[in-house]
Motif scaffolding. Structure first.
Motif, short mmCIF file in Angstrom:
data_model
loop_
_atom_site.label_atom_id
_atom_site.label_comp_id
_atom_site.label_asym_id
_atom_site.label_seq_id
_atom_site.Cartn_x
_atom_site.Cartn_y
_atom_site.Cartn_z
N PRO A 126 0.93 -1.17 0.06
CA PRO A 126 -0.22 0.19 0.04
C PRO A 126 0.79 1.20 -0.08
CG PRO A 126 0.11 -0.69 2.26
CD PRO A 126 1.07 -1.76 1.33
N ALA A 127 2.28 1.03 -0.07
CA ALA A 127 3.03 2.31 0.24
C ALA A 127 3.50 2.79 -0.98
CB ALA A 127 4.22 1.90 1.08
N VAL A 128 3.56 2.38 -2.33
CA VAL A 128 4.01 2.74 -3.46
C VAL A 128 3.21 2.79 -4.51
CG1 VAL A 128 6.28 1.91 -2.68
CG2 VAL A 128 4.66 0.73 -4.31
N ASP A 129 3.57 3.67 -5.47
CA ASP A 129 2.81 4.24 -6.56
C ASP A 129 2.77 2.99 -7.34
OD1 ASP A 129 1.88 5.04 -9.19
OD2 ASP A 129 2.78 6.80 -8.81
N TRP A 130 1.62 2.50 -7.71
CA TRP A 130 1.38 1.16 -8.53
C TRP A 130 1.74 1.37 -10.12
CZ3 TRP A 130 -2.56 -3.08 -6.82
CH2 TRP A 130 -2.63 -3.00 -5.70
N ASN A 131 2.03 2.61 -10.55
CA ASN A 131 2.54 2.91 -11.75
C ASN A 131 1.84 2.13 -12.95
OD1 ASN A 131 4.49 4.57 -13.38
ND2 ASN A 131 5.93 2.76 -13.35
N TRP A 132 0.61 2.29 -13.08
CA TRP A 132 -0.27 1.82 -14.35
C TRP A 132 -0.03 2.72 -15.44
CZ3 TRP A 132 -4.90 -0.87 -11.39
CH2 TRP A 132 -4.39 -1.97 -10.59
N PRO A 133 -0.45 2.18 -16.55
CA PRO A 133 -0.58 3.02 -17.53
C PRO A 133 -1.69 4.09 -17.36
CG PRO A 133 -0.60 0.62 -18.35
CD PRO A 133 -0.75 0.68 -16.79
N ALA A 134 -1.21 5.22 -17.84
CA ALA A 134 -2.17 6.46 -17.82
C ALA A 134 -2.74 6.76 -19.24
CB ALA A 134 -1.06 7.88 -17.79
N TYR A 135 -4.10 7.38 -18.86
CA TYR A 135 -4.83 7.63 -20.01
C TYR A 135 -5.30 9.18 -19.69
CZ TYR A 135 -4.68 2.84 -20.91
OH TYR A 135 -4.01 1.43 -21.18
N SER A 146 -3.72 -1.58 3.12
CA SER A 146 -3.94 -0.17 3.53
C SER A 146 -3.25 0.41 4.48
CB SER A 146 -5.51 -0.23 3.68
OG SER A 146 -6.05 -0.84 4.96
N LEU A 147 -3.78 1.34 5.27
CA LEU A 147 -3.17 1.67 6.37
C LEU A 147 -3.70 0.74 7.76
CD1 LEU A 147 -1.13 4.15 6.88
CD2 LEU A 147 -3.29 5.67 7.71
N TYR A 148 -4.37 0.14 7.42
CA TYR A 148 -4.95 -0.95 8.80
C TYR A 148 -4.73 -2.16 8.33
CZ TYR A 148 -7.47 3.61 10.11
OH TYR A 148 -7.53 4.89 10.46
N ASP A 149 -4.45 -2.45 7.19
CA ASP A 149 -4.33 -4.06 6.82
C ASP A 149 -2.81 -3.93 6.00
OD1 ASP A 149 -7.35 -4.87 6.62
OD2 ASP A 149 -7.32 -3.22 5.68
N HIS A 150 -1.97 -4.76 6.97
CA HIS A 150 -0.71 -4.92 6.47
C HIS A 150 -0.10 -3.94 6.05
CE1 HIS A 150 -2.84 -8.69 5.56
NE2 HIS A 150 -1.85 -9.24 6.54
N PRO A 151 -0.12 -2.62 6.85
CA PRO A 151 0.67 -1.42 6.69
C PRO A 151 2.07 -1.46 6.66
CG PRO A 151 0.03 -1.50 9.02
CD PRO A 151 -0.74 -2.86 8.43
N VAL A 152 2.54 -0.49 5.93
CA VAL A 152 4.28 -0.15 5.84
C VAL A 152 4.66 0.86 6.79
CG1 VAL A 152 6.06 0.19 4.05
CG2 VAL A 152 4.30 -1.40 3.55
N HIS A 153 5.49 0.72 7.64
CA HIS A 153 6.13 1.64 8.36
C HIS A 153 7.59 2.00 7.99
CE1 HIS A 153 8.08 3.60 11.86
NE2 HIS A 153 6.80 3.97 12.25
N GLN A 154 7.99 3.28 7.81
CA GLN A 154 9.23 3.63 7.46
C GLN A 154 9.85 4.16 8.43
OE1 GLN A 154 8.86 6.13 3.86
NE2 GLN A 154 8.83 8.02 5.32
N HIS A 212 3.71 5.43 9.19
CA HIS A 212 3.14 4.73 8.13
C HIS A 212 3.12 5.34 6.89
CE1 HIS A 212 2.17 2.74 11.96
NE2 HIS A 212 2.02 1.80 11.42
N ARG A 213 3.44 4.63 5.75
CA ARG A 213 3.31 5.18 4.32
C ARG A 213 2.28 4.61 3.53
NH1 ARG A 213 7.18 7.83 1.09
NH2 ARG A 213 6.96 7.11 -1.28
N LEU A 214 1.70 5.82 2.94
CA LEU A 214 0.53 5.40 1.86
C LEU A 214 0.42 5.93 0.82
CD1 LEU A 214 -2.09 3.39 2.56
CD2 LEU A 214 -3.27 5.75 2.89
#
Length: 488
Positions: A68-77, A159-167, A177-179
Motif C-alpha cells: 500500500p506504500a508505493v505508486d502502482w505505476n499503471w498505464p496513464a490515459y 491499507s493503512l489498517y491492513d498490512h501497513p508499511v512503516h518507514q 506509516h507510508r501510504l
C-alpha cells in the motif's frame, strides 16, 4: 478484469483528468456519471487500448498482499473534461470492450454507485464561488487510509489498517506509516455517506461546489470565495496545511459545519509530489507496534503528539466519543441526541423540547441510527439545573454550547476500551476526564462552527429518516451559508 485509480481526484472543468487503468481486455471505455438528485450519465470515451498492470509486492514479504506504500505505476490515459460540466462529484466507470465480454454493460444507477471497476473524482468550477457559497469537502485522505486495494475477484487487504508499511526516519524521510494514493480499490464510502447527502442537497435547492482534501491542503486561497465549508461523514486524516487554512477561514468570519466525526484525529504529511502521505500512527505492523507513542495524534502534548487538540477547531474529539463494534457499518444505538437549549436557532421549527417544561427532554433522531459508526464528544460537567456544559479541559473552546448528548454505553471503542489492533492510548490519558458522550454543539471564533459529532448525520438527513435532523440541517445551512457571524 479491469480496475484503476485517478492521478488526482479533482479537476477543473475544461482541463485534463488522468486515469491509470489495468485490464486484460483488448480495450476499454470510461463512462462518466454525476452524483446529484439522481445519478446522471454524462458521457463516454472512445475505446482506449487495454494494458495489464501488476500490483507491487509487499515490502515486508507478506504473501498474497500488495504494497500500500508505493505508486502502482499503471498505464496513464488522459480525458479532457468538458468546460460546461457542472461542479460536482463524478464517477468514472471502467468498462471492458471486446475479448471475453459478450453481454453489454448497463449504465449505472443509484444502486450501482458502490463497487469495483469505478473511481470517483470532483469537478471544480472555472470561476470558484461565482454560483455557490457552500463548499463541500470530500474526505479523500481518509478514503485512502481505509482503501484495501481489493477488486471484485481478489482480496488484497493492503491499507493503512491492513498490512501497513512503516518507514524509519532516514534520508530526509519522516518516520511513520507510508501510504500511496495511486492505488485501485473502487468506491465504498462515497456511496454510504456522500451520495445520499449530495442528493438531498440538490433536491432541496442548495447550490454547492466541491473540493478534495488535497485541494484544501494545496491552496491557501481555496476557501476565500465561500461562506460555508462542509465536512461530511468520516473525516479522520488532516494535514497541518488543511487545518491551518480552515482555522484562518473561521477567524476571518467563515463558517464550518462538521457533519462528520472522528474528525481531524491523525495528522498526515504529504510526500512524493502529493501522491502519497506518511502518518506516525498506532497501527500494528504484524504483531508489533513500530513506534509508540504515535506522534501524529493531534491532541497529545509534544513530544508524544502534535499538541494541537482537534477540538480547538471542531469543539469535539474522538477521545471523548468512540466507535461501535462489529463489521462496518455495524450496529448503531437508536436513542438519538438528548436535546438541550431547545430555544436555540439550530432547533427552530423542530418542535423539540429540552425538559424546561417539566417533562422528559426530547431526543433528536430518536429511533434512527443517528449516533453513528464513530462519534466525537466534548469533556463536560453539569450545572445546578442538570444542563451539560463544556469544561474546556480538553481544548474545547469556551464559547462551545452543547446542544445534544448521547451517553455511550461500554460497548464501543474509546481510548480506554480499544479494539484489537489499536494501541492502548490511556498510556497518555490515564484518567477519564469526562463521561463519554457523542456531542452536538456550536461555537464562534470569528465565524461559526457547528459540529454534529457523528459520522452518520449525512445518512439520516440524506435519507430523510428523521424530520428533526432534516430541519436542523436546513437551519444550519440556511444560517451559515452567509459569512456573517451567527449568534450562539
Amino acid at each position: 478484469m479491469i480496475e484503476g485509480y485517478l492521478g488526482r481526484e479533482s479537476v477543473t472543468a475544461g482541463r485534463v483528468l488522468t486515469l491509470h487503468v489495468s485490464t486484460d481486455a483488448p480495450a476499454f471505455r470510461v463512462r462518466f456519471h454525476r452524483l446529484g438528485r439522481e445519478l446522471t450519465f454524462m458521457a463516454r470515451t472512445p475505446p482506449f487500448p487495454g494494458v495489464p498492470g501488476s500490483a507491487p509486492p509487499h515490502p515486508d514479504g507478506v504473501a498474497a498482499h500488495a504494497s500500500p506504500a508505493v505508486d502502482w505505476n499503471w498505464p496513464a490515459y488522459e480525458v479532457r473534461i468538458p468546460r460546461d460540466w457542472p461542479p460536482g462529484v463524478y464517477l468514472a466507470h471502467l468498462v471492458e470492450c471486446g475479448g471475453r465480454r459478450t453481454e453489454p454493460v448497463p449504465l449505472l444507477d443509484a444502486a450501482g454507485i458502490e463497487g469495483y471497476e469505478r473511481e470517483f473524482f470532483v469537478v471544480r468550477p472555472r470561476d470558484p464561488g461565482r454560483r455557490a457559497r457552500i463548499l463541500y469537502k470530500k474526505s479523500t485522505f481518509t478514503r485512502h487510509a481505509y482503501n484495501r486495494s481489493d477488486r471484485a475477484d481478489l482480496e488484497r487487504a493492503s491499507s493503512l489498517y491492513d498490512h501497513p508499511v512503516h518507514q524509519e526516519a532516514r534520508d530526509g524521510q519522516r518516520a511513520g506509516h507510508r501510504l500511496s494514493m495511486h492505488r485501485p480499490g473502487g468506491v465504498i464510502d462515497l456511496a454510504y455517506w456522500d451520495a445520499p447527502f449530495i442528493a438531498w442537497l440538490e433536491r432541496n435547492g442548495y447550490d454547492v461546489e466541491y473540493c478534495t482534501d488535497l485541494d484544501l491542503h494545496a491552496d491557501p486561497g481555496l476557501l476565500d470565495p465561500y461562506h460555508l465549508l462542509l465536512s461530511v461523514g468520516h473525516d479522520e486524516y488532516w494535514s497541518a496545511a488543511m487545518r491551518a487554512h480552515v482555522a484562518a477561514f473561521v477567524r476571518g468570519g467563515g463558517n464550518v459545519a462538521f457533519l462528520s466525526a472522528n474528525t481531524c484525529w491523525w495528522r498526515i504529511h504529504l510526500t512524493d509530489g502529493d501522491t502519497a502521505f506518511v502518518s506516525d500512527t498506532d497501527h500494528r505492523v504484524g504483531e508489533t507496534y513500530p513506534h509508540l507513542p504515535a506522534t501524529d495524534l493531534w491532541w497529545p502534548a509534544p513530544p508524544d503528539g502534535v499538541g494541537e487538540p482537534e477540538n480547538t477547531l471542531t469543539g469535539v474529539s474522538f477521545r471523548n466519543g468512540g466507535m461501535w463494534p462489529g463489521p462496518w457499518p455495524g450496529d448503531r444505538p437508536l436513542g438519538g441526541y438528548t436535546v438541550q437549549h431547545a430555544g436555540h436557532w439550530v432547533y427552530e421549527g423542530t418542535g423539540l423540547r429540552d425538559g424546561t417544561h417539566g417533562g422528559t427532554p426530547d431526543a433528536l433522531g430518536a429511533g434512527t441510527p443517528l449516533v453513528g459508526y464513530e462519534c466525537d464528544g466534548a469533556a463536560f460537567a453539569r450545572d445546578a439545573a442538570g444542563t451539560a456544559y463544556a469544561t474546556g479541559v480538553d481544548g474545547t473552546p469556551e464559547s462551545f454550547l452543547i446542544l445534544g448528548l448521547h451517553f455511550l454505553e461500554p460497548v464501543h471503542e474509546d481510548l480506554h476500551h480499544p479494539l484489537p489492533g489499536h494501541w492502548n492510548c490511556p498510556a497518555r490519558e490515564p484518567a477519564v476526564t469526562s463521561p463519554r458522550a457523542a456531542t452536538m454543539g456550536i461555537h464562534t471564533a470569528g465565524g461559526t462552527v457547528f459540529t454534529a459529532g457523528t459520522t452518520d448525520w449525512p445518512v439520516v438527513c440524506g435519507r430523510e429518516l428523521d424530520a428533526g435532523v432534516v430541519r436542523v440541517t436546513r437551519n444550519v445551512l440556511d444560517r451559515l451559508a452567509h459569512r456573517t457571524t451567527a449568534d450562539r
